[in-house]
Write a protein that holds these residues in place. Structure first.
Motif, PDB file in Angstrom:
ATOM      1  N   LYS A 164       7.474   4.985  -8.028  1.00 33.58           N
ATOM      2  CA  LYS A 164       7.897   3.636  -7.628  1.00 33.58           C
ATOM      3  C   LYS A 164       6.983   3.098  -6.521  1.00 33.58           C
ATOM      4  O   LYS A 164       6.567   1.931  -6.542  1.00 33.58           O
ATOM      5  N   GLU A 165       6.672   3.964  -5.560  1.00 33.31           N
ATOM      6  CA  GLU A 165       5.799   3.537  -4.470  1.00 33.31           C
ATOM      7  C   GLU A 165       4.390   3.239  -4.984  1.00 33.31           C
ATOM      8  O   GLU A 165       3.759   2.254  -4.592  1.00 33.31           O
ATOM      9  N   ALA A 166       3.905   4.109  -5.879  1.00 33.42           N
ATOM     10  CA  ALA A 166       2.560   3.900  -6.429  1.00 33.42           C
ATOM     11  C   ALA A 166       2.504   2.592  -7.223  1.00 33.42           C
ATOM     12  O   ALA A 166       1.519   1.837  -7.129  1.00 33.42           O
ATOM     13  N   GLU A 167       3.529   2.316  -8.011  1.00 32.75           N
ATOM     14  CA  GLU A 167       3.553   1.064  -8.783  1.00 32.75           C
ATOM     15  C   GLU A 167       3.563  -0.149  -7.859  1.00 32.75           C
ATOM     16  O   GLU A 167       2.980  -1.191  -8.163  1.00 32.75           O
ATOM     17  N   ALA A 168       4.238  -0.001  -6.700  1.00 31.15           N
ATOM     18  CA  ALA A 168       4.258  -1.102  -5.729  1.00 31.15           C
ATOM     19  C   ALA A 168       2.857  -1.374  -5.195  1.00 31.15           C
ATOM     20  O   ALA A 168       2.414  -2.532  -5.108  1.00 31.15           O
ATOM     21  N   TYR A 169       2.128  -0.312  -4.851  1.00 33.63           N
ATOM     22  CA  TYR A 169       0.754  -0.501  -4.351  1.00 33.63           C
ATOM     23  C   TYR A 169      -0.149  -1.056  -5.453  1.00 33.63           C
ATOM     24  O   TYR A 169      -1.034  -1.877  -5.178  1.00 33.63           O
ATOM     25  N   ALA A 170       0.087  -0.600  -6.683  1.00 35.25           N
ATOM     26  CA  ALA A 170      -0.742  -1.096  -7.795  1.00 35.25           C
ATOM     27  C   ALA A 170      -0.537  -2.600  -7.992  1.00 35.25           C
ATOM     28  O   ALA A 170      -1.493  -3.347  -8.224  1.00 35.25           O
ATOM     29  N   SER A 171       0.719  -3.051  -7.889  1.00 35.96           N
ATOM     30  CA  SER A 171       0.980  -4.481  -8.059  1.00 35.96           C
ATOM     31  C   SER A 171       0.503  -5.281  -6.848  1.00 35.96           C
ATOM     32  O   SER A 171       0.294  -6.496  -6.935  1.00 35.96           O
ATOM     33  N   ALA A 172       0.352  -4.607  -5.695  1.00 34.76           N
ATOM     34  CA  ALA A 172      -0.115  -5.307  -4.488  1.00 34.76           C
ATOM     35  C   ALA A 172      -1.606  -5.601  -4.515  1.00 34.76           C
ATOM     36  O   ALA A 172      -2.087  -6.481  -3.789  1.00 34.76           O
ATOM     37  N   LEU A 173      -2.335  -4.865  -5.350  1.00 32.61           N
ATOM     38  CA  LEU A 173      -3.800  -5.004  -5.341  1.00 32.61           C
ATOM     39  C   LEU A 173      -4.249  -6.441  -5.593  1.00 32.61           C
ATOM     40  O   LEU A 173      -5.097  -6.981  -4.886  1.00 32.61           O
ATOM     41  N   LYS A 174      -3.671  -7.069  -6.631  1.00 30.26           N
ATOM     42  CA  LYS A 174      -4.076  -8.438  -6.963  1.00 30.26           C
ATOM     43  C   LYS A 174      -3.700  -9.405  -5.854  1.00 30.26           C
ATOM     44  O   LYS A 174      -4.443 -10.340  -5.534  1.00 30.26           O
ATOM     45  N   ALA A 175      -2.487  -9.181  -5.272  1.00 31.10           N
ATOM     46  CA  ALA A 175      -2.044 -10.070  -4.186  1.00 31.10           C
ATOM     47  C   ALA A 175      -3.016 -10.004  -3.016  1.00 31.10           C
ATOM     48  O   ALA A 175      -3.416 -11.030  -2.450  1.00 31.10           O
ATOM     49  N   PHE A 176      -3.438  -8.790  -2.650  1.00 35.23           N
ATOM     50  CA  PHE A 176      -4.372  -8.634  -1.542  1.00 35.23           C
ATOM     51  C   PHE A 176      -5.748  -9.205  -1.911  1.00 35.23           C
ATOM     52  O   PHE A 176      -6.406  -9.842  -1.092  1.00 35.23           O
ATOM     53  N   ALA A 177      -6.176  -8.931  -3.130  1.00 34.58           N
ATOM     54  CA  ALA A 177      -7.511  -9.372  -3.544  1.00 34.58           C
ATOM     55  C   ALA A 177      -7.641 -10.892  -3.513  1.00 34.58           C
ATOM     56  O   ALA A 177      -8.695 -11.430  -3.163  1.00 34.58           O
ATOM     57  N   TYR A 178      -6.554 -11.605  -3.874  1.00 38.03           N
ATOM     58  CA  TYR A 178      -6.638 -13.065  -3.949  1.00 38.03           C
ATOM     59  C   TYR A 178      -5.911 -13.772  -2.803  1.00 38.03           C
ATOM     60  O   TYR A 178      -5.706 -14.975  -2.844  1.00 38.03           O
ATOM     61  N   GLY A 179      -5.500 -12.998  -1.796  1.00 38.96           N
ATOM     62  CA  GLY A 179      -4.921 -13.608  -0.598  1.00 38.96           C
ATOM     63  C   GLY A 179      -3.577 -14.275  -0.822  1.00 38.96           C
ATOM     64  O   GLY A 179      -3.285 -15.296  -0.196  1.00 38.96           O
TER      65      GLY A 179
END
Length: 380
Positions: A188-203
């Protein structure tokens, strides 16, 4: 010849052996074989089943880790315009580690930890700037957050792989069993970080930005001042009081140092501040609604504890009450793109802050309102 099994009413009646039906006899013998195998090899069979489940999860983690690395490299190439391939530098960044200070003698450990975190923060930003020379300050913050998410995925994968290989190598049922038991939370934690990647990448704003979002809405339209470190504040007329509203400086991915910022404001307005109200994302329990508002006492702030320590020290020195308002969300919501429920909760949280200030302070007082969290995608 006498069939001894046929003479036993137990075998004949309950297990079918000796009943004369060959199919039933074969099935009965297979059942015995299964029971004997399970008695002597059951534990090992159970372990192989668990190993198989762990392998499946490990494979998913590997895919997430590789996707994280790929996203980080592509984002750096797109935004930073490096002249050389940044892949090797990204690989080095993903294995970066920080050693906590020695705590055998705890006196002064907060300052040591604070110093190490400052050094780490500056080193990370320098590394990002080297990898992405064309990026501006906001983009450096966002790229750093992207790399942090990829680093977290890399770390989770390596730790799970370590215990998987250890358990498989030693055929330790308990090592594999413990790993298999915690894997749902780890995934669950890993999936959260995986979904965060795009948010961080595009601000884009994330769930952890609920505190800065509320602060930004309260201070909107007012003159904003920079304060140490990486924070801003504004004086806002609020319910016939003066609210000193502060948050990390956005819209880059930044949490600032709220501890130093609160210390600065309390020193600048010494003797005037009658309350400090902190707003942060809070961990919700299963069954609680996303975006639920809760109120409490104390410093609402996560992290390694340095900022919490500084805020507590500052308010204790001047005997100022410290109140907390939290917006409930789980770890997945906190690091992934901000959901509508959290954004909608901001207005309700402001109403709750308004009630706290009206109930706990007098007209004409000064109140510090702190929006805690990652301010990525949230301006002033």
């Amino acid at each position: 010849m006498i069939n001894p099994l046929a003479q036993s009413p137990i075998f004949t009646n309950q297990f079918g052996i000796g009943s004369g039906d060959p199919v039933l006899t074969i099935l009965s013998l297979l059942s015995y074989l299964f029971i004997f195998v399970f008695i002597f090899y059951g534990q090992r069979i159970q372990m192989y089943v668990m190993i198989r489940e762990v392998e499946n999860s490990l494979f998913k983690l590997k895919l997430m880790k590789e996707e994280g690395r790929k996203t980080a490299v592509e984002t750096i190439k797109e935004i930073g315009k490096p002249t050389t391939d940044p892949s090797s530098k990204v690989d080095r960044y993903l294995d970066y580690f920080t050693i906590s200070p020695q705590n055998m003698d705890p006196a002064g450990i907060v300052n040591k930890l604070d110093h190490i975190l400052d050094v780490r923060d500056q080193r990370m930003k320098d590394e990002v700037k080297l990898m992405a020379p064309a990026s501006d300050e906001v983009q450096v913050y966002n790229l750093e957050n992207t790399l942090e998410a990829a680093m977290a995925l890399n770390f989770i994968y390596k730790v799970v792989r370590h215990y998987y290989l250890q358990g498989k190598k030693t055929l330790s049922l308990y090592t594999i069993m413990q790993l298999q038991m915690i894997l749902p939370m780890v995934m669950k934690e890993a999936e959260a970080y995986a979904s965060a990647l795009k948010a961080f990448a595009y601000g884009q704003p994330i769930g952890d930005g609920a505190g800065p979002l509320i602060a930004a809405r309260i201070m909107h339209g007012q003159e904003v001042h920079k304060i140490p470190k990486d924070c801003v504040y504004a004086e806002v007329p609020f319910e016939n009081r003066t609210a000193l509203v502060m948050k990390a400086e956005g819209p880059g991915g930044n949490v600032g140092k709220p501890g130093e910022a609160v210390q600065y404001l309390l020193e600048e307005y010494k003797g005037k501040v009658t309350a400090v109200v902190m707003i942060d994302a809070g961990l919700k329990l299963e069954g609680e609604a996303l975006g639920e508002i809760a109120e409490g006492i104390g410093a609402a702030i996560g992290g390694p504890g340095v900022d919490q320590f500084k805020i507590e020290e500052a308010v204790v020195e001047q005997k100022i009450p410290l109140y907390a308002v939290i917006i409930k969300e789980d770890i997945g919501d906190a690091v992934s793109m901000m959901r509508k429920e959290i954004s909608d909760a901001a207005d309700k949280a402001i109403e709750r802050i308004r009630e706290v200030i009206k109930e706990r302070t007098q007209e004409g007082d000064h109140v510090v309102i702190v929006g805690v969290g990652n301010t990525i995608g949230v301006g002033q």
